[in-house]
Design an enzyme around this catalytic site. Structure first.
Site, mmCIF file in Angstrom:
data_model
loop_
_atom_site.group_PDB
_atom_site.id
_atom_site.type_symbol
_atom_site.label_atom_id
_atom_site.label_comp_id
_atom_site.label_asym_id
_atom_site.label_seq_id
_atom_site.Cartn_x
_atom_site.Cartn_y
_atom_site.Cartn_z
ATOM 1 N N LYS A 14 1.166 -0.942 0.322
ATOM 2 C CA LYS A 14 -0.077 -0.048 0.043
ATOM 3 C C LYS A 14 0.887 1.030 -0.040
ATOM 4 O O LYS A 14 0.797 2.359 -0.850
ATOM 5 C CB LYS A 14 -1.168 -0.091 1.382
ATOM 6 N N ARG A 89 -10.016 0.681 8.162
ATOM 7 C CA ARG A 89 -9.331 -0.902 8.546
ATOM 8 C C ARG A 89 -10.794 -0.942 9.195
ATOM 9 O O ARG A 89 -10.782 -2.619 9.862
ATOM 10 C CB ARG A 89 -8.336 -1.081 9.548
ATOM 11 N N ARG A 128 11.584 -6.614 5.785
ATOM 12 C CA ARG A 128 12.137 -4.895 6.374
ATOM 13 C C ARG A 128 12.363 -4.617 7.995
ATOM 14 O O ARG A 128 13.140 -3.677 8.361
ATOM 15 C CB ARG A 128 10.303 -4.246 5.819
ATOM 16 N N ARG A 134 11.772 -1.713 11.712
ATOM 17 C CA ARG A 134 10.255 -1.559 12.810
ATOM 18 C C ARG A 134 9.529 -2.404 13.584
ATOM 19 O O ARG A 134 10.034 -3.461 13.637
ATOM 20 C CB ARG A 134 9.393 -0.990 11.062
ATOM 21 N N ARG A 145 -1.190 -9.585 13.628
ATOM 22 C CA ARG A 145 -2.336 -8.611 12.637
ATOM 23 C C ARG A 145 -2.102 -8.876 10.950
ATOM 24 O O ARG A 145 -3.582 -8.915 10.600
ATOM 25 C CB ARG A 145 -0.144 -7.590 11.326
HETATM 26 P P1 AP5 Z 1 4.417 -1.288 1.277
HETATM 27 O O1 AP5 Z 1 4.215 -0.988 1.254
HETATM 28 O O2 AP5 Z 1 5.019 -1.281 3.520
HETATM 29 O O3 AP5 Z 1 3.712 -2.000 2.416
HETATM 30 P P2 AP5 Z 1 2.087 -1.790 3.004
HETATM 31 O O4 AP5 Z 1 0.886 -2.533 2.619
HETATM 32 O O5 AP5 Z 1 2.385 -0.650 3.118
HETATM 33 O O6 AP5 Z 1 3.176 -2.566 3.928
HETATM 34 P P3 AP5 Z 1 2.917 -1.876 6.254
HETATM 35 O O7 AP5 Z 1 3.573 -3.092 6.969
HETATM 36 O O8 AP5 Z 1 3.185 -0.701 6.399
HETATM 37 O O9 AP5 Z 1 0.388 -2.080 6.023
HETATM 38 P P4 AP5 Z 1 0.704 -1.870 7.813
HETATM 39 O O10 AP5 Z 1 -1.527 -1.974 7.297
HETATM 40 O O11 AP5 Z 1 0.515 -3.381 8.102
HETATM 41 O O12 AP5 Z 1 0.551 -0.910 8.222
HETATM 42 P P5 AP5 Z 1 0.279 0.745 8.619
HETATM 43 O O13 AP5 Z 1 1.172 1.033 8.970
HETATM 44 O O14 AP5 Z 1 -0.825 1.381 7.399
HETATM 45 O O15 AP5 Z 1 5.759 -2.905 1.307
HETATM 46 C C1 AP5 Z 1 5.962 -3.640 2.475
HETATM 47 C C2 AP5 Z 1 7.793 -4.107 2.320
HETATM 48 O O16 AP5 Z 1 7.409 -4.899 0.937
HETATM 49 C C3 AP5 Z 1 8.440 -3.450 1.630
HETATM 50 O O17 AP5 Z 1 9.815 -3.049 2.771
HETATM 51 C C4 AP5 Z 1 8.428 -2.963 0.176
HETATM 52 O O18 AP5 Z 1 9.291 -2.186 0.153
HETATM 53 C C5 AP5 Z 1 8.360 -4.353 -0.380
HETATM 54 N N1 AP5 Z 1 8.301 -4.588 -1.519
HETATM 55 C C6 AP5 Z 1 6.615 -4.191 -1.437
HETATM 56 N N2 AP5 Z 1 6.013 -4.247 -3.208
HETATM 57 C C7 AP5 Z 1 6.193 -5.671 -2.990
HETATM 58 C C8 AP5 Z 1 6.806 -6.109 -4.148
HETATM 59 N N3 AP5 Z 1 5.616 -5.513 -5.544
HETATM 60 N N4 AP5 Z 1 7.405 -7.171 -4.883
HETATM 61 C C9 AP5 Z 1 8.658 -7.309 -3.376
HETATM 62 N N5 AP5 Z 1 8.695 -6.181 -2.571
HETATM 63 C C10 AP5 Z 1 7.633 -5.106 -2.637
HETATM 64 O O19 AP5 Z 1 -0.221 -0.451 10.544
HETATM 65 C C11 AP5 Z 1 0.570 -0.185 11.471
HETATM 66 C C12 AP5 Z 1 -0.313 -0.272 12.363
HETATM 67 O O20 AP5 Z 1 -1.051 1.565 12.675
HETATM 68 C C13 AP5 Z 1 -1.675 -1.351 11.957
HETATM 69 O O21 AP5 Z 1 -0.772 -2.675 12.379
HETATM 70 C C14 AP5 Z 1 -2.201 -0.474 13.294
HETATM 71 O O22 AP5 Z 1 -2.248 -1.368 14.934
HETATM 72 C C15 AP5 Z 1 -2.353 1.273 13.369
HETATM 73 N N6 AP5 Z 1 -3.700 1.163 12.441
HETATM 74 C C16 AP5 Z 1 -2.612 2.018 11.264
HETATM 75 N N7 AP5 Z 1 -4.012 2.665 10.751
HETATM 76 C C17 AP5 Z 1 -5.447 1.790 11.541
HETATM 77 C C18 AP5 Z 1 -7.182 2.010 11.234
HETATM 78 N N8 AP5 Z 1 -6.520 2.909 10.231
HETATM 79 N N9 AP5 Z 1 -7.576 1.595 12.139
HETATM 80 C C19 AP5 Z 1 -6.680 1.600 13.526
HETATM 81 N N10 AP5 Z 1 -5.415 1.622 13.621
HETATM 82 C C20 AP5 Z 1 -4.614 1.304 12.749
#
Ligand code: AP5
Length: 189
Positions: A14, A89, A128, A134, A145
């Site tokens: 994402k 979410r 990562r 992280r 998660r």
């Molecule tokens: P990346 O692009 O970072 O993926 P992502 O989907 O953004 O993953 P996140 O781990 O950031 O998402 P998440 O939903 O768990 O965390 P968030 O920060 O939103 O890519 C991941 C890795 O893969 C990178 O190293 C990248 O380089 C690699 N990659 C990408 N594309 C690739 C490809 N095609 N091939 C190979 N490698 C690739 O949330 C964190 C926490 O915050 C949550 O757990 C929760 O506690 C809280 N939170 C956030 N939003 C809310 C909400 N709306 N409600 C409640 N709690 C929330």
């Protein structure tokens, strides 16, 4: 107005694809994960609360998260559109977003669901975690998660199908190839 919800399990890409979308379409990016991590880094009260949930792989409660989103969204009044990354979410968050947009006479333009197999998600996030340190990218928290994703977040797929906004994207492949698929969808709306 181009309002995109970018959706998918943890590690589905994402954040990676959002950066490209922002650059190409000139819209703003709201990543709720980034917002929360900035609060943690700055040592705010909100950050302290958020850290407790994030470290456990749990979601921040809806009421708090919706207030945070509303206040960030308020800063983008003259925007060409917004990509919502990590929000909604839960169904309650999706309903709140719909209401927030409706107050501006807008709606979600499209929901892009990046689908990636679970073993690949695990591989990406472990890597990562090693590279960036992280805190929630360790095997135990990643499993939590993913469980939370399946129970609380995945129901949004049917919700957005009901809204006729759902678009499936194969999230496995090169970052450029996936971005090209996203552009085809976005250019068609
Ligand atoms: P990346 O692009 O970072 O993926 P992502 O989907 O953004 O993953 P996140 O781990 O950031 O998402 P998440 O939903 O768990 O965390 P968030 O920060 O939103 O890519 C991941 C890795 O893969 C990178 O190293 C990248 O380089 C690699 N990659 C990408 N594309 C690739 C490809 N095609 N091939 C190979 N490698 C690739 O949330 C964190 C926490 O915050 C949550 O757990 C929760 O506690 C809280 N939170 C956030 N939003 C809310 C909400 N709306 N409600 C409640 N709690 C929330």
């Amino acid at each position: 107005m181009l309002n995109i919800v970018i959706f998918g399990a943890p590690g589905s890409g994402k954040g990676t694809q959002s950066e490209r979308i922002v650059e190409k379409y000139g819209i703003n990016h709201i990543s709720t994960g980034d917002v929360l991590r900035a609060e943690i880094k700055n040592g705010t009260e909100l950050g302290k609360t958020a850290k407790g949930y994030i470290d456990q792989g749990q979601l921040i409660p809806d009421e708090l998260m919706i207030d945070i989103l509303a206040s960030v969204f308020d800063g983008f009044k003259d925007s060409k559109g917004v990509i919502f990354d990590g929000f909604p979410r839960t169904i309650a968050q999706a309903e709140a977003l719909k209401k927030m947009l409706a107050e501006r006479g807008q709606d979600v333009s499209v929901m892009l669901d990046l689908e990636v197999p679970e073993d690949e998600l695990m591989t990406r996030l472990i890597k990562r975690g090693k590279d960036s340190g992280r805190a929630d990218d360790n095997e135990e928290t990643i499993k939590k998660r993913l469980t939370v994703y399946h129970s609380q977040t995945a129901p949004l797929i049917d919700w957005y199908k009901g809204e006729k906004k759902y678009q499936h994207i194969n999230g496995l492949g090169t970052m450029d190839g996936i971005f090209a698929d996203i552009c085809k969808v976005v250019d068609s709306i």
